[in-house]
Design a protein around this motif. Structure first.
Motif, PDB file in Angstrom:
ATOM      1  N   MET A   1      77.486  80.768  85.203  1.00 63.60           N
ATOM      2  CA  MET A   1      76.370  80.861  84.244  1.00 63.60           C
ATOM      3  C   MET A   1      76.890  81.322  82.884  1.00 63.60           C
ATOM      4  O   MET A   1      77.558  82.339  82.779  1.00 63.60           O
ATOM      5  CB  MET A   1      75.345  81.860  84.816  1.00 63.60           C
ATOM      6  CG  MET A   1      74.265  82.292  83.860  1.00 63.60           C
ATOM      7  SD  MET A   1      72.966  81.078  83.659  1.00 63.60           S
ATOM      8  CE  MET A   1      72.115  81.237  85.216  1.00 63.60           C
ATOM      9  N   MET A   2      76.557  80.544  81.864  1.00 65.16           N
ATOM     10  CA  MET A   2      76.959  80.937  80.508  1.00 65.16           C
ATOM     11  C   MET A   2      75.796  81.743  79.881  1.00 65.16           C
ATOM     12  O   MET A   2      74.648  81.284  79.893  1.00 65.16           O
ATOM     13  CB  MET A   2      77.233  79.678  79.686  1.00 65.16           C
ATOM     14  CG  MET A   2      77.556  79.950  78.230  1.00 65.16           C
ATOM     15  SD  MET A   2      78.053  78.453  77.338  1.00 65.16           S
ATOM     16  CE  MET A   2      76.652  77.372  77.610  1.00 65.16           C
ATOM     17  N   SER A 105      69.073  80.822  88.388  1.00 64.73           N
ATOM     18  CA  SER A 105      68.566  79.736  87.547  1.00 64.73           C
ATOM     19  C   SER A 105      69.246  78.430  87.917  1.00 64.73           C
ATOM     20  O   SER A 105      70.408  78.428  88.309  1.00 64.73           O
ATOM     21  CB  SER A 105      68.851  80.071  86.076  1.00 64.73           C
ATOM     22  OG  SER A 105      68.569  78.965  85.266  1.00 64.73           O
ATOM     23  N   HIS A 106      68.499  77.332  87.783  1.00 64.65           N
ATOM     24  CA  HIS A 106      69.116  76.031  88.051  1.00 64.65           C
ATOM     25  C   HIS A 106      69.837  75.511  86.805  1.00 64.65           C
ATOM     26  O   HIS A 106      70.512  74.499  86.849  1.00 64.65           O
ATOM     27  CB  HIS A 106      68.069  75.025  88.544  1.00 64.65           C
ATOM     28  CG  HIS A 106      67.006  74.753  87.520  1.00 64.65           C
ATOM     29  ND1 HIS A 106      65.944  75.609  87.315  1.00 64.65           N
ATOM     30  CD2 HIS A 106      66.857  73.742  86.635  1.00 64.65           C
ATOM     31  CE1 HIS A 106      65.189  75.134  86.341  1.00 64.65           C
ATOM     32  NE2 HIS A 106      65.713  74.003  85.910  1.00 64.65           N
ATOM     33  N   GLN A 107      69.698  76.218  85.688  1.00 66.18           N
ATOM     34  CA  GLN A 107      70.388  75.794  84.455  1.00 66.18           C
ATOM     35  C   GLN A 107      71.814  76.340  84.444  1.00 66.18           C
ATOM     36  O   GLN A 107      72.116  77.306  85.145  1.00 66.18           O
ATOM     37  CB  GLN A 107      69.657  76.353  83.229  1.00 66.18           C
ATOM     38  CG  GLN A 107      68.210  75.934  83.105  1.00 66.18           C
ATOM     39  CD  GLN A 107      68.051  74.519  82.559  1.00 66.18           C
ATOM     40  OE1 GLN A 107      69.017  73.890  82.124  1.00 66.18           O
ATOM     41  NE2 GLN A 107      66.840  74.004  82.613  1.00 66.18           N
ATOM     42  N   ASN A 108      72.667  75.741  83.618  1.00 61.23           N
ATOM     43  CA  ASN A 108      74.047  76.242  83.506  1.00 61.23           C
ATOM     44  C   ASN A 108      74.160  77.370  82.480  1.00 61.23           C
ATOM     45  O   ASN A 108      75.232  77.901  82.260  1.00 61.23           O
ATOM     46  CB  ASN A 108      75.004  75.104  83.122  1.00 61.23           C
ATOM     47  CG  ASN A 108      74.676  74.525  81.756  1.00 61.23           C
ATOM     48  OD1 ASN A 108      73.503  74.433  81.396  1.00 61.23           O
ATOM     49  ND2 ASN A 108      75.679  74.168  80.986  1.00 61.23           N
ATOM     50  N   TYR A 109      73.044  77.699  81.830  1.00 64.93           N
ATOM     51  CA  TYR A 109      73.089  78.778  80.848  1.00 64.93           C
ATOM     52  C   TYR A 109      71.759  79.544  80.818  1.00 64.93           C
ATOM     53  O   TYR A 109      70.739  79.043  81.319  1.00 64.93           O
ATOM     54  CB  TYR A 109      73.415  78.229  79.460  1.00 64.93           C
ATOM     55  CG  TYR A 109      72.249  77.577  78.741  1.00 64.93           C
ATOM     56  CD1 TYR A 109      71.520  78.270  77.790  1.00 64.93           C
ATOM     57  CD2 TYR A 109      71.878  76.253  79.010  1.00 64.93           C
ATOM     58  CE1 TYR A 109      70.453  77.679  77.128  1.00 64.93           C
ATOM     59  CE2 TYR A 109      70.817  75.661  78.354  1.00 64.93           C
ATOM     60  CZ  TYR A 109      70.108  76.374  77.408  1.00 64.93           C
ATOM     61  OH  TYR A 109      69.054  75.791  76.755  1.00 64.93           O
ATOM     62  N   TYR A 196      73.804  72.681  75.013  1.00 65.40           N
ATOM     63  CA  TYR A 196      74.202  73.736  75.965  1.00 65.40           C
ATOM     64  C   TYR A 196      74.328  73.167  77.390  1.00 65.40           C
ATOM     65  O   TYR A 196      75.209  73.572  78.142  1.00 65.40           O
ATOM     66  CB  TYR A 196      73.202  74.896  75.938  1.00 65.40           C
ATOM     67  CG  TYR A 196      73.291  75.747  74.689  1.00 65.40           C
ATOM     68  CD1 TYR A 196      74.504  75.921  74.019  1.00 65.40           C
ATOM     69  CD2 TYR A 196      72.177  76.395  74.178  1.00 65.40           C
ATOM     70  CE1 TYR A 196      74.588  76.698  72.871  1.00 65.40           C
ATOM     71  CE2 TYR A 196      72.257  77.178  73.037  1.00 65.40           C
ATOM     72  CZ  TYR A 196      73.465  77.320  72.388  1.00 65.40           C
ATOM     73  OH  TYR A 196      73.546  78.085  71.258  1.00 65.40           O
ATOM     74  N   GLN A 197      73.435  72.248  77.750  1.00 66.78           N
ATOM     75  CA  GLN A 197      73.521  71.673  79.103  1.00 66.78           C
ATOM     76  C   GLN A 197      74.821  70.906  79.303  1.00 66.78           C
ATOM     77  O   GLN A 197      75.319  70.787  80.417  1.00 66.78           O
ATOM     78  CB  GLN A 197      72.336  70.739  79.351  1.00 66.78           C
ATOM     79  CG  GLN A 197      71.057  71.486  79.650  1.00 66.78           C
ATOM     80  CD  GLN A 197      69.939  70.526  79.994  1.00 66.78           C
ATOM     81  OE1 GLN A 197      69.710  69.553  79.281  1.00 66.78           O
ATOM     82  NE2 GLN A 197      69.258  70.784  81.085  1.00 66.78           N
ATOM     83  N   SER A 198      75.343  70.352  78.195  1.00 68.32           N
ATOM     84  CA  SER A 198      76.558  69.531  78.331  1.00 68.32           C
ATOM     85  C   SER A 198      77.833  70.393  78.306  1.00 68.32           C
ATOM     86  O   SER A 198      78.917  69.894  78.576  1.00 68.32           O
ATOM     87  CB  SER A 198      76.619  68.493  77.212  1.00 68.32           C
ATOM     88  OG  SER A 198      76.880  69.158  76.005  1.00 68.32           O
ATOM     89  N   ASN A 200      80.538  73.285  79.603  1.00 70.97           N
ATOM     90  CA  ASN A 200      80.996  73.828  80.892  1.00 70.97           C
ATOM     91  C   ASN A 200      80.744  72.900  82.065  1.00 70.97           C
ATOM     92  O   ASN A 200      80.539  73.355  83.183  1.00 70.97           O
ATOM     93  CB  ASN A 200      80.287  75.153  81.234  1.00 70.97           C
ATOM     94  CG  ASN A 200      80.809  76.273  80.377  1.00 70.97           C
ATOM     95  OD1 ASN A 200      81.858  76.117  79.765  1.00 70.97           O
ATOM     96  ND2 ASN A 200      80.097  77.368  80.340  1.00 70.97           N
ATOM     97  N   LYS A 201      80.658  71.596  81.806  1.00 68.05           N
ATOM     98  CA  LYS A 201      80.389  70.696  82.945  1.00 68.05           C
ATOM     99  C   LYS A 201      81.692  70.161  83.476  1.00 68.05           C
ATOM    100  O   LYS A 201      82.651  70.041  82.752  1.00 68.05           O
ATOM    101  CB  LYS A 201      79.452  69.585  82.520  1.00 68.05           C
ATOM    102  CG  LYS A 201      78.009  70.050  82.601  1.00 68.05           C
ATOM    103  CD  LYS A 201      77.044  68.889  82.671  1.00 68.05           C
ATOM    104  CE  LYS A 201      75.627  69.389  82.961  1.00 68.05           C
ATOM    105  NZ  LYS A 201      74.621  68.528  82.442  1.00 68.05           N
TER     106      LYS A 201
END
Ligand SMILES: CC(C)(COP(=O)(O)OP(=O)(O)OC[C@H]1O[C@@H](n2cnc3c(N)ncnc32)[C@H](O)[C@@H]1O)[C@@H](O)C(=O)NCCC(=O)NCCS
Ligand SMILES: Nc1ncnc2c1ncn2[C@@H]1O[C@H](COP(=O)(O)OP(=O)(O)OP(=O)(O)O)[C@@H](O)[C@H]1O
Length: 201
Positions: A1-2, A105-109, A196-198, A200-201
């Motif tokens: 998580m960022m 959270s299901h988000q990466n940040y 932000y979603q893109s 750390n993928k």
């Protein structure tokens, strides 16, 4: 998580931007809300420490902080502000770290809304990136006078005791300008969310 710090001066639109991020399903921890929990809880450890350093005059009859009195003091006396921050910031940080551990959270940040962020700030330890909401000072003054019924002088006193635009820009990785309409802000948040979603993928 960022973890991304959402910062900006009084009335720049942090809370409004946070609301748009939340609509997109992003978790936001609000340092101001964490602080309120500490200072609005009668006889909490924070209140005892404040009473020891500032005296009973700053505690109201219910045992919580007299916020209006403390606001007048710290935004006219920088030493008092430093003293209050030395009491509250470590306690706020400790609570945010606990909340960060509990987030699912299901988000990466996720975001931490942090009104006060300086180069030596403790809060820099708990974020990896900084999003600055920037807004023209005269617009901020007008918006806050409308929101809080503060006088122009009260808003200017707070601005004079916050980091400058240059200090904030030096810490920022990303900047959103909120001098336009609410719709402009919402679109800017949506664009930033995609970026932000893109990562750390
Ligand atoms: C001074 C206090 C009691 C005033 O409370 P009140 O409910 O009246 O106002 P509120 O919290 O909404 O703050 C009013 C404005 O001052 C700004 N502000 C708050 N604390 C600070 C600070 N330490 N330095 C500069 N600006 C600040 C806020 O961003 C907001 O724009 C309260 O803000 C406080 O306890 N501040 C110290 C803790 C702190 O630094 N909080 C920031 C979150 S990390
Ligand atoms: N683009 C905009 N157009 C018009 N009004 C706005 C816009 N953005 C924010 N506002 C209004 O301006 C005021 C300040 O915004 P907001 O409360 O989000 O600022 P903030 O950065 O969280 O302030 P503070 O540091 O004082 O907590 C609010 O009343 C909000 O509804």
């Amino acid at each position: 998580m960022m973890w991304i710090g959402l910062t900006g001066g009084i009335g720049c639109g942090k809370s409004q931007a946070a609301a748009f991020f939340r609509q997109l399903g992003v978790v936001v921890i609000d340092a101001d809300a964490v602080n309120r929990e500490l200072i609005d809880t009668p006889n909490s450890p924070a209140i005892s420490l404040i009473q020891n350093d500032f005296g009973k005059a700053f505690i109201d009859s219910s045992g919580s902080l007299n916020r209006a009195a403390m606001r007048e003091l710290i935004f006219t006396q920088p030493n008092a502000k430093t003293k209050l921050e030395q009491i509250l910031h470590p306690l706020i940080l400790q609570r945010i770290v606990l909340l960060q551990k509990e987030i699912n959270s299901h988000q990466n940040y996720a975001l931490v809304e942090l009104p006060i962020l300086r180069a030596n700030s403790l809060f820099l330890h708990i974020i990896q990136r900084v999003l600055l909401i920037h807004c023209d000072e005269n617009i901020r003054i007008k918006r806050v006078m409308q929101r809080n019924s503060f006088s122009e002088q009260q808003v200017k006193n707070i601005i004079a005791n916050q980091p400058t635009d240059a200090e904030r820009l030096a810490l920022a990785d990303d900047v959103i300008d909120n001098s336009g309409s609410l719709k402009d802000l919402q679109l800017a948040v949506e664009r930033q969310h995609i970026i932000y979603q893109s990562l750390n993928k």
